[in-house]
Scaffold this active site. Structure first.
Site, PDB file in Angstrom:
ATOM      1  N   TYR A 178      -6.684   2.028  -2.984  1.00 47.27           N
ATOM      2  CA  TYR A 178      -6.162   3.390  -2.828  1.00 47.27           C
ATOM      3  C   TYR A 178      -7.129   4.421  -3.402  1.00 47.27           C
ATOM      4  O   TYR A 178      -7.235   5.535  -2.888  1.00 47.27           O
ATOM      5  CB  TYR A 178      -4.790   3.513  -3.495  1.00 47.27           C
ATOM      6  CG  TYR A 178      -3.695   2.860  -2.695  1.00 47.27           C
ATOM      7  CD1 TYR A 178      -2.992   3.569  -1.732  1.00 47.27           C
ATOM      8  CD2 TYR A 178      -3.375   1.516  -2.883  1.00 47.27           C
ATOM      9  CE1 TYR A 178      -1.995   2.975  -0.978  1.00 47.27           C
ATOM     10  CE2 TYR A 178      -2.383   0.904  -2.133  1.00 47.27           C
ATOM     11  CZ  TYR A 178      -1.696   1.641  -1.179  1.00 47.27           C
ATOM     12  OH  TYR A 178      -0.729   1.039  -0.430  1.00 47.27           O
ATOM     13  N   CYS A 222       4.540  -1.547   1.776  1.00 52.16           N
ATOM     14  CA  CYS A 222       4.092  -1.185   0.431  1.00 52.16           C
ATOM     15  C   CYS A 222       3.770  -2.424  -0.401  1.00 52.16           C
ATOM     16  O   CYS A 222       4.647  -3.280  -0.609  1.00 52.16           O
ATOM     17  CB  CYS A 222       5.172  -0.365  -0.273  1.00 52.16           C
ATOM     18  SG  CYS A 222       4.783   0.008  -1.995  1.00 52.16           S
TER      19      CYS A 222
END
Length: 332
Positions: A186, A52
């Site tokens: 994203y 992440c």
């Protein structure tokens, strides 16, 4: 386009198919004011996964500032089980449990803190070890708390990543980096309409082109020294060629194709706290073997990409020649 029922981000897709990231639920700041979270050595645990980018930048700052013995670290697996909702699992630890919190899944600590919590259990997240509860999952401000409020515990000669004289400019740039680059990849990867994808794609590469030009004259974003903005940009750039380029269809250019961005990335990668906290295997497993948008029921026929060749990250970057440049950041 309708979302699959097993898509954990279904509530974060707008009518036009664009991705709108969920807000953070636990945002109490650290500090000395009434109601702030107390700054106390050994009281908190930072939960993350090496895949992440939001979590990675907190781990970079934790190491660069020498906070490893002050705030403990719990690491979740790059693979995410579906239970029926996609979760983070502590399957890297003995007994599949975090050794301090004794939880198997990230959602456990979120639901213990708030039984009505319905969002995704995200990382990074700070847990109060005494209370066994989540106290902060504000990934956007977490590095700033570590840089400012945790200063009494910084190691000797720790760098100023968020100097007061540049704080507003750094914060302004961080907003741009977040919206157009960090979250921009994203927005490309999670888009569910062609129009939303192409809009995000164009914004992303327009910003990368501007950063390429800017970094042709400065070693780091604000000149001669690393700041919080560099940490945030690094977390996306280091994942770009390995994951986002193919998995998120951000395929106009690789970072290695940008002369200055590639040198800048190598410079940071070779800086203690950056490359030594970067786990390419975990990143590739997550983005290529687990479908982190929906279920991750991968089968044996799924293959982990062998490339790209990452050996160039250790090559001479030559960016010390730019260290004489002192100007501020003006391209926003």
């Amino acid at each position: 386009m309708k979302n699959p029922e097993n898509n954990p981000i279904s509530t974060e897709i707008k009518e036009d198919g664009s991705f709108n990231r969920q807000t953070n639920r636990f945002i109490t700041p650290f500090g000395n004011k009434e109601g702030d979270l107390p700054v106390e050595k050994g009281r908190y645990r930072l939960l993350w996964s090496a895949v992440c980018p939001w979590a990675h930048r907190s781990v970079i700052v934790r190491k660069v500032l020498g906070l490893e013995d002050v705030i403990s670290l719990g690491t979740a697996s790059p693979m995410r089980p579906k239970l029926p909702h996609v979760d983070w699992e502590f399957s890297l630890d003995d007994g599949n449990l975090d050794p301090i919190l004794k939880i198997r899944y990230m959602s456990e600590i979120y639901l213990k803190t708030d039984p009505t919590y319905q969002g995704r259990p995200t990382v990074p997240v700070i847990v109060d070890i005494k209370e066994k509860k989540v106290v902060n999952n504000d990934y956007f401000k977490l590095t700033n708390y570590l840089e400012n409020d945790w200063k009494p515990y910084h190691k000797d000669n720790a760098p100023e990543l968020y100097p007061e004289s540049l704080r507003q400019e750094i914060s302004n740039l961080n907003d741009v980096i977040f919206n157009e680059v960090n979250n921009g990849v994203y927005k490309c990867g999670f888009a569910q309409s062609q129009e939303a994808y192409e809009e995000a794609y164009d914004v992303l590469f327009t910003r990368l082109d501007k950063l390429e030009e800017h970094l042709g004259e400065r070693r780091f974003l604000f000149g001669d020294f690393i700041t919080d903005s560099d940490v945030r940009l690094y977390a996306t750039l280091i994942r770009f060629d390995v994951a986002y380029y193919s998995a998120f269809k951000t395929n106009r250019n690789r970072i290695v194709d940008f002369h200055h961005l590639w040198g800048y990335l190598r410079d940071l990668y070779q800086t203690p706290g950056f490359g030594d906290t970067t786990d390419f295997h975990a990143i590739k497993v997550h983005y290529h073997l687990s479908n982190h948008i929906g279920s991750n029921d991968h089968k044996g026929e799924n293959i982990l990409p062998k490339g790209p060749d990452l050996s160039g990250l250790l090559s001479d970057h030559g960016r010390q020649a730019l260290s004489k440049h002192k100007s501020k950041f003006l391209i926003i």
